[in-house]
Design a protein around this motif. Sequence first.
Motif, PDB file in Angstrom:
ATOM      1  N   LEU A 263      -2.200  -5.613  -5.222  1.00 30.56           N
ATOM      2  CA  LEU A 263      -2.687  -4.946  -4.160  1.00 30.56           C
ATOM      3  C   LEU A 263      -4.207  -5.845  -4.257  1.00 30.56           C
ATOM      4  CD1 LEU A 263      -2.610  -3.278  -2.019  1.00 30.56           C
ATOM      5  CD2 LEU A 263      -4.050  -1.342  -3.696  1.00 30.56           C
ATOM      6  N   VAL A 264      -5.243  -6.423  -5.117  1.00 27.40           N
ATOM      7  CA  VAL A 264      -6.591  -6.980  -5.495  1.00 27.40           C
ATOM      8  C   VAL A 264      -6.014  -8.683  -4.743  1.00 27.40           C
ATOM      9  CG1 VAL A 264      -8.068  -8.064  -6.734  1.00 27.40           C
ATOM     10  CG2 VAL A 264      -7.511  -5.357  -7.008  1.00 27.40           C
TER      11      VAL A 264
ATOM     12  N   ILE B  76       2.812   0.778 -13.059  1.00 29.96           N
ATOM     13  CA  ILE B  76       1.253   0.967 -11.991  1.00 29.96           C
ATOM     14  C   ILE B  76       0.462  -0.592 -11.923  1.00 29.96           C
ATOM     15  CG2 ILE B  76      -0.917   2.422 -11.612  1.00 29.96           C
ATOM     16  CD1 ILE B  76       1.081   4.184 -12.815  1.00 29.96           C
ATOM     17  N   MET B  77       0.201  -1.125 -13.396  1.00 34.28           N
ATOM     18  CA  MET B  77      -0.677  -2.514 -13.613  1.00 34.28           C
ATOM     19  C   MET B  77      -0.349  -3.025 -12.362  1.00 34.28           C
ATOM     20  SD  MET B  77      -1.154  -5.485 -14.514  1.00 34.28           S
ATOM     21  CE  MET B  77       0.272  -5.155 -16.684  1.00 34.28           C
TER      22      MET B  77
ATOM     23  N   LEU C 216       1.907   6.011  -7.194  1.00 33.04           N
ATOM     24  CA  LEU C 216       0.832   7.210  -7.743  1.00 33.04           C
ATOM     25  C   LEU C 216       0.323   8.481  -7.826  1.00 33.04           C
ATOM     26  CD1 LEU C 216      -1.892   4.549  -6.936  1.00 33.04           C
ATOM     27  CD2 LEU C 216      -0.776   5.044  -9.341  1.00 33.04           C
TER      28      LEU C 216
ATOM     29  N   THR D  68       2.417   1.924  -3.606  1.00 28.61           N
ATOM     30  CA  THR D  68       0.926   2.023  -4.454  1.00 28.61           C
ATOM     31  C   THR D  68       0.949   3.498  -4.463  1.00 28.61           C
ATOM     32  OG1 THR D  68       0.445  -0.664  -4.314  1.00 28.61           O
ATOM     33  CG2 THR D  68      -0.523   1.721  -5.720  1.00 28.61           C
ATOM     34  N   TRP D  69       1.133   3.777  -3.425  1.00 26.72           N
ATOM     35  CA  TRP D  69       0.436   5.280  -2.867  1.00 26.72           C
ATOM     36  C   TRP D  69       1.623   5.781  -3.518  1.00 26.72           C
ATOM     37  CZ3 TRP D  69      -3.252   8.520  -2.031  1.00 26.72           C
ATOM     38  CH2 TRP D  69      -3.375   9.616  -1.167  1.00 26.72           C
TER      39      TRP D  69
ATOM     40  N   THR E  71       1.068  -0.756   0.085  1.00 29.18           N
ATOM     41  CA  THR E  71       0.174   0.070   0.054  1.00 29.18           C
ATOM     42  C   THR E  71       0.107   1.214   0.093  1.00 29.18           C
ATOM     43  OG1 THR E  71      -1.817  -1.036   0.923  1.00 29.18           O
ATOM     44  CG2 THR E  71      -1.693   1.567   1.382  1.00 29.18           C
TER      45      THR E  71
ATOM     46  N   LEU F 202      -1.385  -2.404  -8.707  1.00 28.27           N
ATOM     47  CA  LEU F 202      -2.516  -2.739  -8.387  1.00 28.27           C
ATOM     48  C   LEU F 202      -3.073  -4.207  -8.519  1.00 28.27           C
ATOM     49  CD1 LEU F 202      -4.360   0.217 -10.518  1.00 28.27           C
ATOM     50  CD2 LEU F 202      -3.613   0.557  -7.938  1.00 28.27           C
TER      51      LEU F 202
END
Length: 226
Positions: free
Chosen positions: A134-135, A127-128, A113, A109-110, A106, A131
């Motif tokens: 993360l999912v 980026i993909m 972004l 990723t933050w 997290t 994410l």
Amino acid sequence: MDKLSFLLFGVYPYVAVAVLLLGCWARFDLAQYTWKAHSSQMLAPRHMRVASNLFHVGVLFILAGHFVGLLTPPALYHHLISSAHKQMLAMVSGGFFGVLALVGLTMLTWRRLTNLRVRKSSTFSDIMILLVLLVQLLLGLATIFASTEHLDGSVMLLLGAWAQNIVTLRPYAAAEAIAATSLVYKAHVFLGLTLFVLFPFTRLVHFLSAPVWYLMRRYQIVRQRA
């Protein structure tokens, strides 16, 4: 069992592994200079090293736990631990390391972004894949809550049977084993297989690398004085 289930959980695993192996071989053979993580630590605060360590440690332990837990036949551990106790161990250890990985991911990723310099140095795949991971981590943690509804270890046995049947080349039996599990488990497995497909084409390939080449180099870089 319908045809879609057989394709997703009986056939797709072999397709995913084939793409993983062939894709990694092709990338290493044809584009060795892209075989790296494109580190952006120089563009972010030092505390992001903590985030990176949390993520990597958590993921490595999770992968090891999945490998041992899914591929160990019950006959090998039932004289030491019951299926129910094995499931509880998986829930506790998986939850702990899953939270570590989630916190680290997290933060990473933050940063990617919201940090302008890091964002400009990022590709779409960078980026993909964050994410998607993360999912996948959220789905994995969701399976822990789902497991509280059947503490006898029965679903863990079904998931283990799926993995072991895949390894022993029995796709129909594998698809039958996982058919009885709930949607959250199936989504977690499917996305995990999809990560195999994405692996060769993203920064994830650096998991297979270690800086051993520098130990064998026969040259020395010398900087001349101005």
